[in-house]
Design an enzyme around this catalytic site. Structure first.
Site, short mmCIF file in Angstrom:
data_model
loop_
_atom_site.label_atom_id
_atom_site.label_comp_id
_atom_site.label_asym_id
_atom_site.label_seq_id
_atom_site.Cartn_x
_atom_site.Cartn_y
_atom_site.Cartn_z
CG ASP A 1 -2.22 0.82 0.83
OD1 ASP A 1 -2.15 1.66 -0.09
OD2 ASP A 1 -3.27 0.64 1.48
C1 BGC Z 1 -4.97 3.17 -0.38
C2 BGC Z 1 -5.08 2.05 -1.37
C3 BGC Z 1 -4.84 2.54 -2.77
C4 BGC Z 1 -3.50 3.25 -2.82
C5 BGC Z 1 -3.15 3.75 -4.20
C6 BGC Z 1 -3.73 4.01 -0.58
O1 BGC Z 1 -3.77 5.16 0.18
O2 BGC Z 1 -4.98 2.65 0.92
O3 BGC Z 1 -6.33 1.44 -1.25
O4 BGC Z 1 -4.89 1.49 -3.67
O5 BGC Z 1 -3.54 4.34 -1.93
O6 BGC Z 1 -3.94 4.80 -4.59
#
Ligand code: BGC
Length: 728
Positions: A260
């Site tokens: 993440d």
């Molecule tokens: C979120 C994810 C997301 C990623 C990319 C993160 O802040 O938790 O769910 O896929 O950002 O945008």
């Protein structure tokens, strides 16, 4: 020699690490285009220091950067482009929690397919979806992104979404690699506060939070994103036991882990790594393949190797996995193959619009309909359409809406005008959706409320479009009191006081705890964030062109103090008995939610007969078929979802009061009766023993059918799972 072995043999350490690095080109890039050629990202791509990119959109921009990778870099390895394509790219279906309410895997798959087609056409390879976090706490804003409270629903949702995004062949130009996220138990963050630590039992983890991920792996998902959180002190981004032993080892996952955003570097903040070098080493050893944006891999892996924290073999293994996914996606053969204008997408725009309209209509949940105020008659006096959600396009599509084209969104105002050609629709904003920051804002709200009141007095019926602004739903949007925002409650009270028939259309990403309002309004239709065709779909329901058929995928609390409230709780030694003090209960609010999981009314009138088993006693190998008869006793056609629950009455470890085994949505004409047969096999009776290993325990199972998880209204039959005969 395979391409991957050959590449590994020629790659420098820097190039290897580059394949493990995913960088964001930033939200601003989405709007303004790629960075200029002299900027670091392009140079990083050219020199092989970046292997994957997220957040860059637009076919030309993506292809321009891809060209740098495949024409100007030494090894010509194509880039992998990822984006959060969650419930649409240009054309938005309802948010996932809303779509879950349709209880239709066919629709879940179709909306993923159309999102994939649009994203692939633009050059995207990988989506960070489906989000599969079971969520039982509506304080957590991310409940909007997933399939609600139940693991069986989660499994079905996972499989449908992976099939929909990826299609049959990952190498097809219309296949979007899916990322099952956020692994795992993110939805159980303490007290619903986003990113907070998770404290749950191993049993709950295995029975409730993991099954959807296992289903995604079985469906062939190409990526998994570990969650930001830790479970009992084990941050998911650095946990070998979960990522490698369980998911790769036991489940057979062959794709890649994408961290993440910043999560590898956050191992330092979690308190399990002293610095970025250790963080990188821990994540790599755990099995993390791509570092999204934290700089731990680009800055930390080389020193980690020098410090002896990791081996070059481990780096090679990880790089090989990333290259294999690029290969499976067909990127080496066709780095620009996606979005090739010469290959038209399988669906047309009109078809995609029709699917999201159907999904929005099927997702809406009619919570109440007192005196059958809905549907509104096609002819009659004016309708007042009031509230901050009547004409705001962003509020129709909600969070994580991809590129959701604002000009293409049908608002409630437009939808109502089209659905009620025979009635005048008078529109007023009513108040701002959010809290007024200053005196001027408050004065403005006061004026808007007064205007709305005056308008309502001139109309026969009021439709109040209220809800939760989409900025307060999604990531980093936990709310201790999820309810209406700003002065909407006051607006509602003032309108209700007029005594006109009043229908609430609720736009939200989670159950909003507004018990008084829900008790007073004549009808409430929850439409979630319904998507690009939301206005038309909602107006069709209000006008009766379509009958509501959605069912709640989460229990709807009556009071914040009940959270978490969900149907799958285990029995108490002192079950609740009204009037008996020493039984499990609150002294100030009921135990039961305001609306149970599965609740949802229709304009049809469905009845269900007691279930009939194919046999009262059966052996595991034989399974059992349970049949129930569903009748539409009403005067209108409609669809409803029938749920089949089981309860394992006596077991070595106490089982939940209800476990969902099957659900099916059926459509019946007025007066029609149909038998629904559910086939249960041995797998449906397996439980995790005290050692958490699966096993079968013979004995009585209560099988119940119903239109919701309200135990009082279920129809139940008991069956006996017989012991296997002893082997002579
Ligand atoms: C979120 C994810 C997301 C990623 C990319 C993160 O802040 O938790 O769910 O896929 O950002 O945008």
């Amino acid at each position: 020699m395979s391409r991957i072995t050959e590449l590994l043999a020629t790659m420098t350490l820097e190039e290897k690490i580059g394949q493990l690095v995913m960088v964001s080109l930033g939200a601003e890039t989405i709007v303004t285009g790629p960075r200029a050629a002299e900027e670091p990202t392009v140079e990083d791509v050219r020199s092989g220091r970046v292997g994957s990119v997220l957040n860059l959109v637009g076919r030309d921009r993506i292809h321009a950067l891809q060209r740098v990778a495949v024409e100007e870099s030494r090894l010509k390895i194509p880039l992998l482009f990822g984006l959060d394509v969650v419930h649409g790219y240009f054309t938005n279906a309802p948010v996932p929690l809303g779509e879950t309410a349709a209880f239709r895997p066919d629709l879940w798959e179709k909306t993923a397919r159309l999102a994939a087609e649009e994203a692939c056409d633009d050059g995207i390879h990988l989506t960070f979806a489906p989000m599969l976090d079971c969520a039982r706490d509506p304080r957590w804003g991310r409940i909007v992104e997933g399939p609600g409270e139940d693991p069986t629903v989660g499994r079905a949702f996972a499989a449908a979404k992976v099939r929909g995004f990826q299609g049959a062949d990952p190498a097809s130009p219309w296949s979007l690699a899916a990322t099952a996220k956020h692994f795992a138990a993110y939805g159980a963050c303490t007290a619903g506060r986003d990113y907070a630590s998770v404290e749950i039992s191993e049993r709950t983890l295995h029975e409730v939070y993991l099954p959807a991920f296992e289903a995604a792996v079985k469906a062939g998902c190409l990526a998994i994103m570990p969650a930001f959180v830790d479970i009992a002190g084990r941050p998911m981004s650095g946990d070998h036991g979960f990522l490698t032993d369980l998911v790769r080892g036991r489940w057979g996952f062959e794709g890649i882990y994408v961290s993440d955003y910043d999560a590898v570097g956050e191992l330092v903040a979690h308190g399990v790594a002293a610095d970025m070098v250790e963080a990188a080493a821990i994540a790599l050893k755990a099995g993390m393949d791509l570092d999204m944006e934290s700089r731990a891999y680009p800055d930390g892996l080389k020193p980690a190797l020098e410090r002896g924290l990791i081996s070059i073999d481990l780096i090679d293994e990880t790089v090989a996995r990333v290259l294999r996914v690029k290969e499976r996606l067909g990127l080496f053969e066709a780095p620009f193959g996606r979005g090739d204008p010469a290959r038209p997408a399988a669906s047309t725009r009109a078809e995609r619009r029709a699917v999201v309209r159907e999904a929005a209509a099927a997702s809406a949940v009619l919570l109440t309909n007192r005196g059958r105020v809905l549907p509104l008659a096609p002819e009659g006096g004016p309708i007042a359409l009031i509230g901050p959600f009547v004409d705001d396009t962003a509020q129709m599509i909600g969070p994580w809406s991809g590129l959701g084209d604002q000009d293409e969104i049908v608002t409630l105002t437009a939808g109502f005008a089209a659905a009620f050609p025979g009635r005048e629709v008078r529109v007023a904003e009513g108040c701002a959706a959010d809290h007024a920051e200053d005196d001027a804002g408050a004065a403005c709200d006061a004026m808007l409320i007064a205007e709305a009141e005056a308008l309502a007095t001139t109309c026969d019926v009021v439709v109040l479009a209220l809800g939760e602004p989409s900025e307060l739903s999604g990531e980093a949007a936990s709310r201790a009191r999820p309810g209406l925002t700003g002065r909407q409650a006051e607006l509602a009270a003032r309108i209700l006081a007029l005594g006109k028939p009043c229908v609430v259309v609720m736009t939200c990403g989670r159950p909003l705890i507004e018990t008084e309002l829900l008790k007073k309004a004549d009808a409430t239709l929850v439409v979630w964030y319904p998507g690009s065709e939301g206005g038309r779909a909602v107006a069709d329901l209000v006008a009766g062109a379509v009958s509501p058929s959605g069912s709640l995928p989460v229990s709807w609390p009556l009071d914040v103090g009940q959270i978490p409230v969900f149907f799958g709780e285990r029995p108490s030694g002192r079950p609740f008995v009204l009037g008996e003090h020493f039984t499990t209960q609150y002294l100030d609010v009921p135990n039961t939610p305001l609306f149970p999981f599965g609740h949802g009314l229709s304009y049809a009138d469905f009845g269900l007969e007691a279930p009939r088993p194919s046999s009262p006693a059966f052996r595991a190998g034989e399974g059992v078929v349970v049949t129930t008869r569903v009748t539409n006793r009403g005067a209108r056609a409609g669809a409803t979802t029938v749920f089949l629950f089981s309860r394992d009455v006596v077991a070595s470890t106490a089982r939940p009061l209800l476990e969902l085994k099957r659900f099916e949505t059926i459509e019946l004409a007025a007066g029609e009766t149909r038998d629904l047969a559910f086939t249960l096999t041995a797998a449906d009776f397996v439980l995790l023993g005290p050692d958490l290993e699966p096993r079968l325990e013979p004995g009585r199972f209560d099988l119940s059918v119903g239109f919701s998880a309200d135990r009082a209204s279920l129809k139940t039959v008991s069956v006996e799972l017989l012991a296997e005969p002893a082997v002579a």
